[in-house]
Scaffold this active site. Structure first.
Site, PDB file in Angstrom:
ATOM      1  N   LYS A 223      43.226  45.879  38.318  1.00  0.00           N
ATOM      2  CA  LYS A 223      41.786  45.617  38.418  1.00  0.00           C
ATOM      3  C   LYS A 223      41.160  46.630  39.380  1.00  0.00           C
ATOM      4  O   LYS A 223      41.562  46.745  40.524  1.00  0.00           O
ATOM      5  CB  LYS A 223      41.541  44.192  38.922  1.00  0.00           C
ATOM      6  CG  LYS A 223      40.067  43.866  39.217  1.00  0.00           C
ATOM      7  CD  LYS A 223      39.864  42.394  39.617  1.00  0.00           C
ATOM      8  CE  LYS A 223      38.428  42.124  40.069  1.00  0.00           C
ATOM      9  NZ  LYS A 223      38.203  40.732  40.497  1.00  0.00           N
ATOM     10  N   ASP A 228      32.500  44.243  44.371  1.00  0.00           N
ATOM     11  CA  ASP A 228      32.154  43.026  43.632  1.00  0.00           C
ATOM     12  C   ASP A 228      31.082  42.241  44.383  1.00  0.00           C
ATOM     13  O   ASP A 228      31.379  41.500  45.318  1.00  0.00           O
ATOM     14  CB  ASP A 228      33.419  42.161  43.438  1.00  0.00           C
ATOM     15  CG  ASP A 228      33.150  40.922  42.584  1.00  0.00           C
ATOM     16  OD1 ASP A 228      32.041  40.828  42.009  1.00  0.00           O
ATOM     17  OD2 ASP A 228      34.055  40.065  42.482  1.00  0.00           O
ATOM     18  N   LYS A 235      27.247  36.727  45.049  1.00  0.00           N
ATOM     19  CA  LYS A 235      28.084  35.980  45.994  1.00  0.00           C
ATOM     20  C   LYS A 235      27.247  35.541  47.189  1.00  0.00           C
ATOM     21  O   LYS A 235      26.333  36.243  47.599  1.00  0.00           O
ATOM     22  CB  LYS A 235      29.241  36.865  46.484  1.00  0.00           C
ATOM     23  CG  LYS A 235      30.333  37.083  45.459  1.00  0.00           C
ATOM     24  CD  LYS A 235      31.465  37.923  46.026  1.00  0.00           C
ATOM     25  CE  LYS A 235      32.555  38.154  45.004  1.00  0.00           C
ATOM     26  NZ  LYS A 235      33.312  36.932  44.649  1.00  0.00           N
ATOM     27  N   ASP A 248      38.206  44.994  46.088  1.00  0.00           N
ATOM     28  CA  ASP A 248      38.438  44.345  44.793  1.00  0.00           C
ATOM     29  C   ASP A 248      39.059  45.319  43.785  1.00  0.00           C
ATOM     30  O   ASP A 248      39.244  44.975  42.625  1.00  0.00           O
ATOM     31  CB  ASP A 248      37.118  43.766  44.259  1.00  0.00           C
ATOM     32  CG  ASP A 248      37.330  42.542  43.384  1.00  0.00           C
ATOM     33  OD1 ASP A 248      38.422  41.951  43.444  1.00  0.00           O
ATOM     34  OD2 ASP A 248      36.392  42.190  42.627  1.00  0.00           O
ATOM     35  N   ASP A 307      30.314  36.686  38.139  1.00  0.00           N
ATOM     36  CA  ASP A 307      31.265  36.934  39.223  1.00  0.00           C
ATOM     37  C   ASP A 307      32.712  36.835  38.742  1.00  0.00           C
ATOM     38  O   ASP A 307      33.637  37.211  39.451  1.00  0.00           O
ATOM     39  CB  ASP A 307      31.014  35.940  40.371  1.00  0.00           C
ATOM     40  CG  ASP A 307      31.676  36.375  41.669  1.00  0.00           C
ATOM     41  OD1 ASP A 307      32.134  37.543  41.737  1.00  0.00           O
ATOM     42  OD2 ASP A 307      31.717  35.562  42.603  1.00  0.00           O
ATOM     43  N   ARG A 311      38.440  39.499  34.847  1.00  0.00           N
ATOM     44  CA  ARG A 311      39.120  39.158  33.596  1.00  0.00           C
ATOM     45  C   ARG A 311      38.477  39.868  32.404  1.00  0.00           C
ATOM     46  O   ARG A 311      39.140  40.156  31.411  1.00  0.00           O
ATOM     47  CB  ARG A 311      39.124  37.630  33.418  1.00  0.00           C
ATOM     48  CG  ARG A 311      37.769  37.016  33.241  1.00  0.00           C
ATOM     49  CD  ARG A 311      37.772  35.515  33.476  1.00  0.00           C
ATOM     50  NE  ARG A 311      37.846  35.177  34.904  1.00  0.00           N
ATOM     51  CZ  ARG A 311      37.872  33.938  35.385  1.00  0.00           C
ATOM     52  NH1 ARG A 311      37.822  32.904  34.554  1.00  0.00           N
ATOM     53  NH2 ARG A 311      37.944  33.717  36.680  1.00  0.00           N
TER      54      ARG A 311
HETATM   55  N1  BES Z   1      37.064  39.360  43.306  1.00  0.00           N
HETATM   56  C1  BES Z   1      36.859  37.979  43.192  1.00  0.00           C
HETATM   57  C2  BES Z   1      38.057  37.149  43.689  1.00  0.00           C
HETATM   58  C3  BES Z   1      38.402  37.286  45.144  1.00  0.00           C
HETATM   59  C4  BES Z   1      37.842  36.449  46.078  1.00  0.00           C
HETATM   60  C5  BES Z   1      39.307  38.231  45.565  1.00  0.00           C
HETATM   61  C6  BES Z   1      38.166  36.557  47.416  1.00  0.00           C
HETATM   62  C7  BES Z   1      39.666  38.356  46.899  1.00  0.00           C
HETATM   63  C8  BES Z   1      39.073  37.512  47.835  1.00  0.00           C
HETATM   64  C9  BES Z   1      36.600  37.597  41.739  1.00  0.00           C
HETATM   65  O1  BES Z   1      35.978  38.545  40.955  1.00  0.00           O
HETATM   66  C10 BES Z   1      35.708  36.396  41.768  1.00  0.00           C
HETATM   67  O2  BES Z   1      34.606  36.524  42.195  1.00  0.00           O
HETATM   68  N2  BES Z   1      36.226  35.262  41.339  1.00  0.00           N
HETATM   69  C11 BES Z   1      35.485  34.052  41.329  1.00  0.00           C
HETATM   70  C12 BES Z   1      35.646  33.455  39.963  1.00  0.00           C
HETATM   71  C13 BES Z   1      34.759  32.309  39.702  1.00  0.00           C
HETATM   72  C14 BES Z   1      33.327  32.767  39.508  1.00  0.00           C
HETATM   73  C15 BES Z   1      35.242  31.646  38.444  1.00  0.00           C
HETATM   74  C16 BES Z   1      36.089  33.151  42.384  1.00  0.00           C
HETATM   75  O3  BES Z   1      37.305  33.156  42.551  1.00  0.00           O
HETATM   76  O4  BES Z   1      35.335  32.486  43.067  1.00  0.00           O
HETATM   77 ZN    ZN Z   2      36.244  40.521  41.578  1.00  0.00          ZN
HETATM   78 ZN    ZN Z   3      33.804  38.413  41.089  1.00  0.00          ZN
END
Ligand code: BES
Ligand code: ZN
Ligand code: ZN
Length: 457
Positions: A223, A228, A235, A248, A307, A311
């Protein structure tokens, strides 16, 4: 350097069963004695920490030239082979001697890095293994450098240039797809996520052929979200970890430096790295919740939450991977906060339907310190990601439930044509207190992936 006597000005660093660290001076020889508690209590897991602590203490006292005795690190009850121990020390000392200082002014007294190391009581085998460990350690650190770089200095385009730069002089060939190339391939996932940023997406491809081209390659997919924000589903300032989201692309960085290491170590495997690189931004042109993206596979993706972007870009990469007829595909992604909720920051999550590979990966995790723990990829979870207006939704029906698993199940829809492993490395993206490693990116799981490439049959 390997010899059996210390040069003048070198401080000997020794381990003791006491609890504190102190200096001892005998004539001209200064010795730093580090108490690590009862030797018999040292486990394989603790051995990484002992090695790193030697460097951390030496740096704390601003020693520049140190000597160690290889015998000191041989805890008989651990039954580690000499060569493996040499490699372990080489890699972990190198990792402990790192800090991200690219943007800091050098202090008057200089940086506190160790400059020269003498290792006593080795032989050719151990010395060779030690040097190999150092090569791996340097690549782990180079991976950390890439991930630590602020997002403004590490856009998809710059990441591509960096990959090309570090491949110079190696047997790795790097190329990249730009937006026009991706349009021709119908990579609606990468293009969709990337469309909100003026820093255009790239799809980085690293090819290393260590054996005859007819042999099926191992693919590593990382990835590469260079920043992000969350996109339109921005966020939150509190708890959104926005100051860490330049990392990220840690999965992508790990892929780049694992492929480079494969070449440096002349590993006799064919290895391909794929890194979809995008910046996830909110803007007048960004993708939106309710958009339906057509992925390269032809399956459509209903965007519920911008967010959950990782995937979506990985879906295209996993489809692109098919053209190499891989014998194994591993994706490495800082994919979900849910993986952190489940495991904390001490282990990444592993998902695979192949129990043999899972066992192998977990064993290598113990060997290298890149620990992991399995979560299920059961069909029962599939209904959670069925879309209403598209084939698959990029978010589970109850978002707060099983977030790491629904993300993995989503990826699985694009990875059905080859043996596949998904590593959710959000938990181990950064180092934590007590690891004797500098703050910031951890460089995991480069060591694990290198070992896997070396030993995979
Ligand atoms: N990059 C984030 C996940 C992440 C969070 C990595 C904290 C490292 C530290 C990912 O893209 C994300 O935002 N995931 C969301 C998914 C949700 C919207 C389903 C999450 O995990 O909150
Ligand atoms: Zn991410
Ligand atoms: Zn994200």
């Amino acid at each position: 350097v390997f010899k059996n006597k210390l040069d003048e000005g070198f401080t000997l660093v020794k381990l003791s069963e006491e609890k504190t660290a102190y200096f001892e001076v005998k004539g001209k020889q200064k010795t730093l004695i580090i108490g690590i508690g009862k030797f018999k209590d040292i486990t394989q897991r603790k051995s990484f920490l002992v090695v790193r602590r030697v460097i951390a203490e030496a740096r704390k006292y601003r020693l520049k030239n140190i000597g160690i005795d290889f015998k000191d690190f041989k805890f008989k009850h651990l039954k580690i082979k000499d060569a493996d121990l040499g490699e372990l020390i080489g890699a972990n000392m190198t990792m402990a001697n790192y800090e991200f200082v690219n943007f800091k002014k050098e202090p008057k007294e200089g940086w506190d890095f160790i400059e020269d190391l003498i290792v006593m009581n080795t032989n050719d085998l151990i010395a060779k293994a030690f040097k190999k460990g150092q090569i791996i350690g340097v690549e782990v650190n180079n991976c950390r450098d890439l991930a630590n770089m602020p997002a403004g200095d590490m856009t998809p385009e710059i990441l591509t240039e960096e990959a090309k730069l570090v491949s110079k002089g190696t047997k790795v060939n790097v190329k990249a797809l730009d937006v026009d190339d991706m349009k021709i391939l119908k990579m609606g996932g990468v293009l969709g996520v990337g469309q909100g940023s003026k820093n255009e997406p790239r799809f980085i491809i690293l090819e290393y052929y260590g054996t005859k081209k007819t042999e099926k390659p191992i693919l590593l997919v990382g990835k590469g979200v260079t920043y992000d924000t969350g996109g339109i589903n921005l966020k939150p300032s509190q708890g959104g970890l926005l100051n860490e989201m330049h990392m990220d692309m840690a999965g992508g960085a790990a892929v780049i430096h694992t492929v480079i290491t494969a070449s440096l170590l002349k590993i006799k495997k064919n290895v391909i790295g794929l890194v979809p690189a995008v910046e996830n931004m909110p803007s007048g042109s960004s993708y939106k919740p309710s958009d339906v993206l057509r992925s390269m596979s032809g399956q459509t993706i209903e965007v519920i939450n911008t967010d959950a972007e990782g995937r979506i870009i990985l879906a295209d990469a996993l489809t692109y991977a098919e053209k190499y007829k891989p014998k194994l595909v591993i994706d490495i992604a800082t994919l979900t906060g849910a993986a952190i909720a489940g495991l904390g920051q001490k282990a990444m999550a592993i998902f695979t339907k192949d129990e043999k590979i899972e066992k192998k990966m977990r064993d290598l995790g113990e060997e290298t310190g890149d620990y992991m723990w399995p979560l299920p990829l059961w069909e029962e979870y599939e209904e959670d990601i069925k879309g209403t207006f598209g084939d698959w939704a990029n978010l589970g029906k109850i978002p707060s439930f099983a977030g790491a698993i629904t993300a993995a199940m989503f990826l699985y829809q694009f990875a059905k044509n080859y043996p596949w492993v998904h590593l959710d490395i959000a938990p181990t993206m950064t180092t934590i207190e007590g690891q004797y490693l500098a703050k910031g990116a951890s460089g995991s799981p480069v060591k694990l992936l290198v070992k896997l490439l070396e030993t995979f049959k």
